[in-house]
Scaffold this motif. Structure first.
Motif, mmCIF file in Angstrom:
data_model
loop_
_atom_site.group_PDB
_atom_site.id
_atom_site.type_symbol
_atom_site.label_atom_id
_atom_site.label_comp_id
_atom_site.label_asym_id
_atom_site.label_seq_id
_atom_site.Cartn_x
_atom_site.Cartn_y
_atom_site.Cartn_z
ATOM 1 N N TRP A 787 34.126 -41.308 -6.592
ATOM 2 C CA TRP A 787 35.561 -41.044 -6.489
ATOM 3 C C TRP A 787 35.873 -39.656 -5.928
ATOM 4 C CZ3 TRP A 787 39.352 -38.375 -9.887
ATOM 5 C CH2 TRP A 787 40.682 -38.738 -9.592
ATOM 6 N N GLY A 788 34.963 -38.711 -6.110
ATOM 7 C CA GLY A 788 35.243 -37.350 -5.677
ATOM 8 C C GLY A 788 33.994 -36.593 -5.322
ATOM 9 N N PHE A 789 34.199 -35.425 -4.770
ATOM 10 C CA PHE A 789 33.106 -34.541 -4.365
ATOM 11 C C PHE A 789 33.037 -33.372 -5.337
ATOM 12 C CE2 PHE A 789 31.492 -30.811 -2.198
ATOM 13 C CZ PHE A 789 30.384 -31.289 -1.510
ATOM 14 N N ARG A 790 31.824 -33.010 -5.721
ATOM 15 C CA ARG A 790 31.576 -31.808 -6.517
ATOM 16 C C ARG A 790 30.479 -31.022 -5.828
ATOM 17 N NH1 ARG A 790 35.487 -33.722 -7.931
ATOM 18 N NH2 ARG A 790 36.246 -34.247 -10.003
ATOM 19 N N GLY A 791 30.646 -29.721 -5.740
ATOM 20 C CA GLY A 791 29.617 -28.947 -5.073
ATOM 21 C C GLY A 791 29.885 -27.472 -5.150
ATOM 22 N N ARG A 792 29.198 -26.743 -4.289
ATOM 23 C CA ARG A 792 29.386 -25.303 -4.159
ATOM 24 C C ARG A 792 29.483 -24.986 -2.673
ATOM 25 N NH1 ARG A 792 28.712 -22.495 -8.683
ATOM 26 N NH2 ARG A 792 28.505 -20.550 -7.502
ATOM 27 N N SER A 793 30.315 -24.001 -2.341
ATOM 28 C CA SER A 793 30.540 -23.694 -0.935
ATOM 29 C C SER A 793 30.912 -22.242 -0.773
ATOM 30 C CB SER A 793 31.661 -24.572 -0.369
ATOM 31 O OG SER A 793 31.953 -24.205 0.951
#
Length: 863
Positions: A787-793
C-alpha cells in the motif's frame, strides 16, 4: 517619405461644423427657443419646429454630441481599468506579475536596495544573484514610490498600469485629433477601448502600459518639434524617450525608427550639399540621450551581476524558437484583438502603401507605422517569451487603433461619395424636377452609409470585447492554462496565516503537497524551505522561531502520519483542507476553522472580484469531526528497510481503497555504479480490478519532488489486473536494484459463509539491476497488499521497504471508480505508450531539509 510640414489635418470637421451664419429670422428664433417651449402645437407642427431647431443649432448639437461620445469612451475605459484593481494576487498573468514586481518593491524599501529581488522572502538583504535584471527599472521605481506613500497593497501596485492605460488612451486621442481629425480620433479611441487585450491587461502590473504612453508622447512631441522647432517640444521628446526606454525594450526600437526618419527628413529638406539641417542636430542629440539611457542600465547590470553573461543567457533563452510559435501568436491574436481589428490592420497596411506611393502621408502616420514595426521586431526577437506571455503583442494596439480608424473613416467618406456619383449619373436621364427629387431621397441613404461604416464595426466589436473581458478574468488574465484554478482559497488561507505567523517569528516548512506559486508566497513573505516528509524536522523544538509546517490535505493520502504529528504538536485545520502544524511547540492543541462566504456588494463585484465572495474564517462547529479525519483506520504491517542508514525517513502511501501497482524509478550513476535516485508510486483501485475492469495504466500517487533531473527512468509496473504484494532487489549502502512481485486479487470463500480476499501465486516484474550489494526480498502477509513506500532518502534513495495494508471490507469500499481518481493524482491516459519511458517528474522520497531564506526561482512562465 512622410511629410514634415506644419499641416494640421482637419478631416472630419465638416461633420462637426455647421453654417456660421443664419439667413432667416425664424432660424434665429429657433436657436433661442427650443420647440414646444411656448403654446400648444400639433404633432406635425411640433416635429417641423424640432427639425428647424436642430438645423439652426446643428453646430452646437454636433459639438455636444461629440464631447459626450468622447467622454463615454473615456469614462467607460477608466471603469474597466479599475475592474478588479483591489483583487488578490491570484494565479495567472495578472497575479503572477503583480506579486513578483510588488515583492521586489517591498524588498527595495525593506533592505534599501535599488534592484528587483522578486522572489526573495529572507530576513537578510538579498544577494546579487537574486536580482532581476531582464527589464529596465522604471516600473520598479514607480512601485517603490507608491508603496512608500500608500503602503504595499495590491490596489496600490495596480494603480501604476491602470493610470498609464488611461493616459495612453488620452494621448492617443490628442495625437489622432491633431493629425487625423476629430472623427478619426473618436473612432481610434473607441476601437482602442474595444480591443480585449487592452481591457484584460489594463491593470496588470507590467511594463507595457507605461511604455506605450511614453512612446506616444515622445512621437507626438517629435511631430510638434518638426512643425515648430520649439525647445519645449525638443526637451519633451528627450524626456519621453528616456522614460519609454526605461520602461520596456520596444522604446528602443521606436527610438531607432525616429532617428532614421529625422535623418531622412534632413536629407529631404537639404538645399545644398554641405547644408547642416536642424534634423541632423536632433538625430545626434536624440541618439546620445538614448545611448546614455542604455549605458545607465548596462552599468547597473554590471555592478549588480559583475558582468553581462547572465543577461545574454536570458536573451538566448527568451529568443529561442518554440515549435508552432507563429500559429500560437495568430490564435492568441484572434482571441485578444479580434478578427475585425486584425482585418482593419491588414487593410491599413495596404492603405498606407497606396498613400506612400501617392506621397500623401503626413506626420501622424508615424504612429501606427512605428508601433507596427516595433511589435514585429519584438515578436521576432523574443519568440520564447512571446509563447509564454499572452500579452506579448500589446504594442500592436496603437497601430490597430489609429490605422484601423483611419481606414474606417476613409471608407465612411468615400462610400457616400461613390453612392452620390452613382445616383447623380442615373438621375441625369430624368427631368430636372424628378432629378431633384431623386437626389433628395438619396441624401439620407448617403448619410446612413457613412454612419453604418463606422457604427457597424464598433457594434460587432463591443459584445466580443465584453465577452472576452469576462473570459480574461475567469482565466487569470488569459493565462491559457488548460485546467485553470484561481487558487482563491489557497490565497485566503495564506492571508489568514500571516495573522498568526509572520516573518518576525516564523519559518514556513512547505510540504510538497502544497502547490504554491509566487502569488501565494507574496502573502507569507517569510523564510521558507521545502519538505517532503511528515515528521517534525530535527532541532525544531530548540528553534527560536516557530517552525510552521504546511500541508494541503487534497494532495496527502496518508492521514495516519499526519495524525501522529498532530498528536505531538499544536495544529490548525482550515476549510478541512489545509493543515498547519507548529513543530517548534510540544504538546497537542487542535483548532479548526471553516470559510464562510459573505455578501458581495456592488463595489466588491467591480473593484475586487466579480466571481468570488469575501471570506471569513470562523471556528468549526464540530472540531472533533475534523480531527477524526486523521484517525488511523488502515491496519498496516511495515516491513524491514533494505539498504544503508543514510538520509532521513521517507514515506508515501496510496489512497485508501487503492493498492500499490509498481514504481517509477530514476537511476543515477555514481562512482561508475547505477543506483536508485528517486521513487514515485503507481497505484490502482482494488474495486475496479475485482470487478474485472482493466486498469491500464495505473494512476500516479503523490510524493515529494526531486530537485535534479534523473539520468534514466524505469517503470516497474504490475500487469493490468494485478497489484503488488512484495518487492525484491539488491542493496548495500545504497539500493542497487529494485523489482516488484505482483499477484491477481481474487475473492474466495472464507469457510464461514462469507468471502475473503486472497491472491494468486506471485510473479516478479523484471527489474533493472546494477549488480553489487546483496539480494533482498520482502512480501506482504496473507490478507495484506502493498500500500505504501517506507525508506530512507537524502540526495539518493538510501533504503527501501513497503507498508502492507489489510484488505478489509471497509478498505475495499473506499476504492473509487477508475474515472474518479483520488484528488492529487493524475488521471489515467487513454492507453499505455510503448517504448522507453521519458524521464518523469519523479518525487524523491524524503528529500533532505535545506533551510534557505529565499524561494527557488520559478520558471519564466507568466513572468
Amino acid at each position: 517619405m512622410l511629410g514634415s510640414g506644419s499641416r494640421k489635418h482637419e478631416i472630419g470637421n465638416r461633420e462637426l461644423a455647421g453654417h456660421r451664419s443664419q439667413t432667416s429670422a425664424a432660424a434665429q428664433e429657433g436657436r433661442r427657443t427650443p420647440p414646444g417651449a411656448t403654446g400648444r402645437r400639433s404633432p406635425a407642427r411640433l416635429a417641423a419646429d424640432l427639425v428647424a431647431w436642430a438645423r439652426a443649432n446643428r453646430e452646437r448639437l454636433l459639438r455636444i454630441g461629440y464631447r459626450l461620445a468622447v467622454a463615454t469612451v473615456m469614462v467607460g475605459f477608466a471603469l474597466v481599468c479599475l475592474r478588479g484593481i483591489a483583487n488578490d494576487w491570484q494565479w495567472g498573468h495578472n497575479g503572477y506579475n503583480g506579486a513578483a514586481f510588488s515583492q521586489a518593491a517591498r524588498n527595495s524599501l525593506r533592505f534599501d536596495v535599488m534592484g528587483q529581488a522578486q522572489y526573495y522572502t529572507g530576513l537578510a538583504p538579498p544577494p546579487p544573484a537574486d536580482m532581476y535584471t531582464h527589464h529596465p527599472l522604471m516600473l520598479h521605481f514607480h512601485l517603490i514610490a507608491l508603496f512608500e506613500l500608500l503602503g504595499d497593497a495590491e490596489w496600490v501596485a495596480r494603480l501604476v498600469p491602470a493610470v498609464y492605460s488611461f493616459l495612453g488612451l488620452v494621448m492617443l486621442f490628442v495625437l489622432a485629433r491633431r493629425y487625423f481629425g476629430r472623427a478619426t480620433a473618436l473612432a481610434a479611441i473607441a476601437l482602442h477601448a474595444l480591443i480585449p487585450l487592452n481591457l484584460i491587461f489594463a491593470n496588470m502590473v507590467d511594463h507595457e502600459q507605461g511604455s506605450i504612453f511614453w512612446c506616444l508622447l515622445f512621437i507626438y512631441m517629435y511631430c510638434r518639434w518638426t512643425e515648430t522647432a520649439r525647445w519645449s517640444h525638443f526637451l519633451l521628446v528627450m524626456l519621453g524617450v528616456s522614460m519609454a526606454v526605461q520602461f520596456d525594450w520596444p522604446g528602443y526600437y521606436i527610438a531607432f525608427f525616429l532617428v532614421v526618419h529625422a535623418f531622412l527628413a534632413g536629407v529631404r529638406h537639404q538645399s545644398r550639399v554641405l547644408e547642416w539641417r536642424r534634423e541632423y542636430t536632433f538625430a545626434i542629440v536624440f541618439s546620445v540621450v538614448v545611448l546614455l539611457n542604455f549605458y545607465v542600465f548596462y552599468r547597473f547590470i554590471i555592478d549588480v551581476r559583475g558582468g553581462f553573461n547572465e543577461m545574454m543567457g536570458a536573451y538566448r533563452m527568451r529568443s529561442a524558437s518554440p515549435d508552432g510559435y507563429w500559429t500560437l501568436v495568430w490564435r492568441r491574436s484572434r482571441d485578444l484583438h479580434g478578427l475585425l481589428p486584425l482585418g482593419l490592420l491588414a487593410a491599413w497596411l495596404v492603405h498606407f502603401a497606396i498613400r506612400a506611393a501617392r506621397r500623401t502621408l503626413h506626420l501622424g502616420d508615424l504612429v501606427p507605422l512605428f508601433f507596427f514595426l516595433a511589435q514585429t521586431v519584438h515578436s521576432v526577437l523574443f519568440k520564447q517569451a512571446g509563447s509564454l506571455h499572452a500579452y506579448w503583442t500589446y504594442h500592436t494596439s496603437p497601430a490597430i487603433a489609429l490605422g484601423g480608424a483611419s481606414v474606417v473613416l476613409a471608407v465612411a467618406r468615400g462610400l457616400p461619395r461613390v453612392w452620390r456619383e452613382v445616383v447623380s449619373t442615373g438621375a441625369r436621364r430624368f427631368a430636372a424636377a424628378r432629378r431633384d427629387r431623386i437626389l433628395a431621397i438619396s441624401r439620407p441613404v448617403e448619410l446612413l452609409l457613412g454612419a453604418a461604416v463606422v457604427l457597424v464595426p464598433l457594434a460587432v466589436q463591443l459584445p466580443f470585447a465584453a465577452r472576452k473581458l469576462r473570459w480574461g478574468f475567469r482565466t487569470g488574465a488569459a493565462s491559457y492554462e488548460p485546467a485553470y484554478d484561481d487558487q482563491y482559497l489557497q490565497i485566503e488561507w495564506a492571508k489568514e496565516l500571516t495573522r498568526r505567523f509572520n516573518r518576525s517569528n516564523a519559518d514556513f516548512l512547505i510540504h510538497s503537497s502544497v502547490h504554491w506559486r509566487i502569488e501565494w508566497m507574496w502573502y507569507l513573505d517569510a523564510p521558507n524551505r521545502p519538505i517532503s516528509g511528515m515528521q517534525a524536522p530535527p532541532g525544531a523544538r530548540d528553534a527560536r522561531r516557530h517552525q510552521v509546517m504546511l500541508f494541503d490535505l487534497d494532495h496527502v493520502h496518508d492521514r495516519r502520519a499526519l495524525g501522529s504529528l498532530i498528536a505531538r504538536h499544536p495544529a490548525i485545520v482550515y476549510a478541512r483542507r489545509f493543515l498547519v502544524v507548529d513543530a517548534a511547540t510540544v504538546g497537542p492543541a487542535f483548532e479548526a476553522y471553516e470559510s464562510v462566504a459573505l455578501p458581495r456588494s456592488v463595489w466588491w463585484r467591480w473593484l475586487v472580484n466579480p466571481t468570488r465572495p469575501p471570506l471569513e474564517w470562523r471556528p468549526e462547529p464540530d472540531p472533533a469531526e475534523v480531527l477524526a479525519m486523521f484517525a488511523s483506520d488502515v491496519e498496516l504491517t511495515v516491513e524491514n528497510l533494505y539498504g544503508g542508514g543514510g538520509g532521513g525517513p521517507a514515506e508515501a502511501d496510496c489512497a485508501k481503497g487503492w493498492a500499490l501497482a509498481g514504481f517509477d524509478v530514476s537511476t543515477i550513476v555514481r562512482a561508475g555504479a547505477k543506483v536508485l535516485g528517486a521513487v514515485q508510486l503507481r497505484c490502482r483501485p482494488l474495486a475496479a480490478i475485482l470487478a474485472g475492469r482493466v486498469v491500464e495504466p495505473a494512476t500516479l500517487a503523490v510524493g515529494p519532488a526531486l530537485d535534479k533531473t534523473p539520468e534514466a527512468a524505469v517503470r516497474l509496473e504490475c500487469p493490468p489486473n494485478q497489484v503488488a504484494v512484495g518487492i525484491y532487489g539488491r542493496c548495500g549502502a545504497l539500493v542497487d536494484s529494485l523489482g516488484v512481485s505482483c499477484a491477481v486479487p481474487v475473492m474466495r470463500p472464507d469457510g464461514k459463509g462469507g468471502t475473503e480476499l486472497s491472491w494468486s501465486s506471485a510473479t516478479r516484474v523484471p527489474t533493472w539491476s546494477a549488480g553489487g550489494g546483496h539480494s533482498f526480498e520482502s512480501s506482504c502477509p496473507p490478507g495484506f497488499a502493498a500500500w505504501g513506500f517506507r525508506g530512507r532518502s537524502g540526495t539518493l534513495v538510501d533504503a527501501v521497504g513497503i507498508a502492507c495494508a489489510r484488505m478489509t471490507g471497509e478498505f475495499l469500499a473506499a476504492s473509487p471508480a477508475i474515472d474518479d481518481p483520488p484528488q492529487g493524482s493524475a488521471p489515467p491516459p487513454a492507453a499505455a505508450v510503448p517504448g522507453p519511458l521519458p524521464p518523469p517528474r519523479p518525487l524523491p522520497v524524503g528529500a533532505p531539509l535545506r533551510m534557505s531564506p529565499r524561494l527557488p526561482k520559478p520558471s519564466p512562465q507568466l513572468q
